[in-house]
Design an enzyme around this catalytic site. Structure first.
Site, short mmCIF file in Angstrom:
data_model
loop_
_atom_site.label_atom_id
_atom_site.label_comp_id
_atom_site.label_asym_id
_atom_site.label_seq_id
_atom_site.Cartn_x
_atom_site.Cartn_y
_atom_site.Cartn_z
N GLN A 173 24.92 1.87 -45.76
CA GLN A 173 24.15 2.39 -44.63
C GLN A 173 22.66 2.11 -44.76
OE1 GLN A 173 25.48 3.58 -41.91
NE2 GLN A 173 27.59 3.89 -42.57
N ASN A 178 26.35 8.29 -45.19
CA ASN A 178 26.83 7.85 -43.88
C ASN A 178 26.95 8.98 -42.87
OD1 ASN A 178 28.81 8.20 -46.07
ND2 ASN A 178 30.32 8.14 -44.43
N SER A 212 28.23 -3.86 -46.54
CA SER A 212 29.33 -4.13 -45.61
C SER A 212 28.80 -4.87 -44.39
CB SER A 212 29.96 -2.79 -45.18
OG SER A 212 30.80 -2.99 -44.07
N CYS A 247 35.67 7.73 -41.00
CA CYS A 247 36.91 7.90 -41.77
C CYS A 247 37.43 9.31 -41.66
CB CYS A 247 36.67 7.58 -43.24
SG CYS A 247 35.77 6.07 -43.46
#
Ligand code: PLP
Length: 380
Positions: A177, A149, A197, A323
């Site tokens: 990703q 990512n 996701s 994050c």
């Protein structure tokens, strides 16, 4: 505004919004209810599952809906490791997402597992030979992400998965990703579990998928009403499932055209940035990288400061992973590639989808030059 933070999240695609909307309103039923509203929700859930299974070349019973990439990673790592009686060792790459790394840490602290990290080279690639050396009869699980990512590096997943399979060790890959860029056919990849996701591909946040190969033992993480064949309890997010199924389908349909067009634009953007800012360092692999990822370090600056300068110029990007953003710690991914903490703290990541134009990227490259100069105090 030029949005270059697609790896953090994406807007919901209009087609997806249109498809999922009825399940928030007139078709609001609980998929477990024994009346027509419930049946219609259950049908929608079944169709969503079948559609995802078809894209992955899987069976619909192998598709588990979750709340997102973090939950799918937790379920895969904890669920497989705890259900596998073989041994108490997990092998993961050193550059996994925190959802995998922290799940491993939990297993270490609470369940006595040992965690073996596969190193990466300066481009962020693992070496399958290292996996072959480390894997043993004690290994309960191996997890290597499909594409990173932060730096976009794509891993040799089928080679790693083949090594795991030869040792009868379950293999999980975090493909969050990779969707929309790389082949998701689970049999060709040889993986036993795969994480997706929704919000990275034009579905809303709060929905994810875990592919789990039939007969792979997996201990549930959430206990309750026994939904999702007992693997993931909790009332199903029908709207989310409809949305992520369509988003995956659309991403797969567009994949080849999008990947080649965006790769060409990305390479021109990288070349522009490196020529305008000669001290810039491209992070990640020059070719084995996601089409929509261009990530750099700008030595002598601070990534956060460059980010703010870029935002003043209407360019939205990220100083690393979403994050890690806001934390002072240097990225574990960049440190694993051998960069010093000092250089790692100057990282800026640009990520984009198929809608990005050549003009926007050219504008962004000039804004990068101006922002780096401004941070270095060289602005005219
Ligand atoms: N794995 C990777 C590689 C990611 O990039 C992300 C999100 O940044 C996640 C997992 C977590 O996904 P989610 O935001 O859906 O929990």
């Amino acid at each position: 505004m030029i949005y270059l933070d697609a790896a953090a999240t994406t807007p919901v695609r209009p087609e997806v919004l249109e498809a999922l909307w009825p399940y928030f309103s007139d078709r609001f039923g609980n998929a477990s209810s024994q009346h027509e509203l419930g049946h219609s929700a259950a049908r929608a859930l079944r169709q969503a599952r079948e559609s995802i299974a078809e894209t992955l070349g899987a069976r619909s019973s192998e598709i588990v809906f979750t709340s997102g990439g973090t939950e799918s990673d937790n379920l895969a790592v904890k669920g497989i490791a705890l259900a596998n009686p073989r041994g108490k060792e997990i092998i993961v790459s050193a550059i996994e997402h925190e959802a995998v790394l922290e799940s491993c840490d939990f297993l270490k602290r609470q369940h006595g597992f040992t965690v073996t990290f596969l190193g990466v080279d300066s481009t962020g690639r693992v070496n399958p030979d290292e996996l072959a050396e480390r894997i043993s009869a004690k290994t309960a699980l191996c997890s290597v992400m499909y594409a990173n990512n932060e730096i976009g590096t794509v891993q040799p997943i089928s080679e790693c998965a083949a090594i795991a399979r030869a040792h009868a060790v379950p293999f999980h890959t975090d493909a969050v990703q990779a969707v929309g860029w790389l082949d998701l056919a689970v049999d060709a990849l040889g993986v036993d579990a795969l994480t997706i996701s929704g919000h990275k591909i034009g579905a809303p946040a709060g929905i994810g998928v875990l592919y789990r190969r039939s007969r792979l033992r997996l201990e549930p993480v959430l206990h309750g009403g026994g939904q999702e064949r007992g693997i993931r309890s909790g009332t199903e997010n029908v709207a989310g499932a409809v949305g992520v199924a369509l988003a995956i389908r659309l991403a797969e349909n567009d994949r080849f055209v999008a990947a080649s067009a965006v790769t060409a634009r990305r390479d021109r953007f990288i070349a522009q940035v490196l020529s305008l800012v000669p001290s810039a360092v491209l992070t990640g692999h020059p070719e084995q990288r996601l089409p929509g990822n261009a990530s750099f370090c700008f030595p002598g600056t601070s990534g956060e400061a460059v980010l703010l300068e870029l935002e003043r110029r209407d360019i939205f990007c990220s100083s690393g992973s979403a994050c890690a953003a806001g934390s002072d710690e240097a990225s574990h991914v960049l440190l694993a590639t051998g960069l010093s903490a000092e250089v790692a703290q100057t990282a800026v990541r640009f990520t984009f989808g198929a809608h990005i134009t050549e003009e926007q990227l050219t504008q962004a490259a000039h804004a990068v030059d101006a922002s780096v100069k401004a941070v270095r105090g060289l602005a005219s």
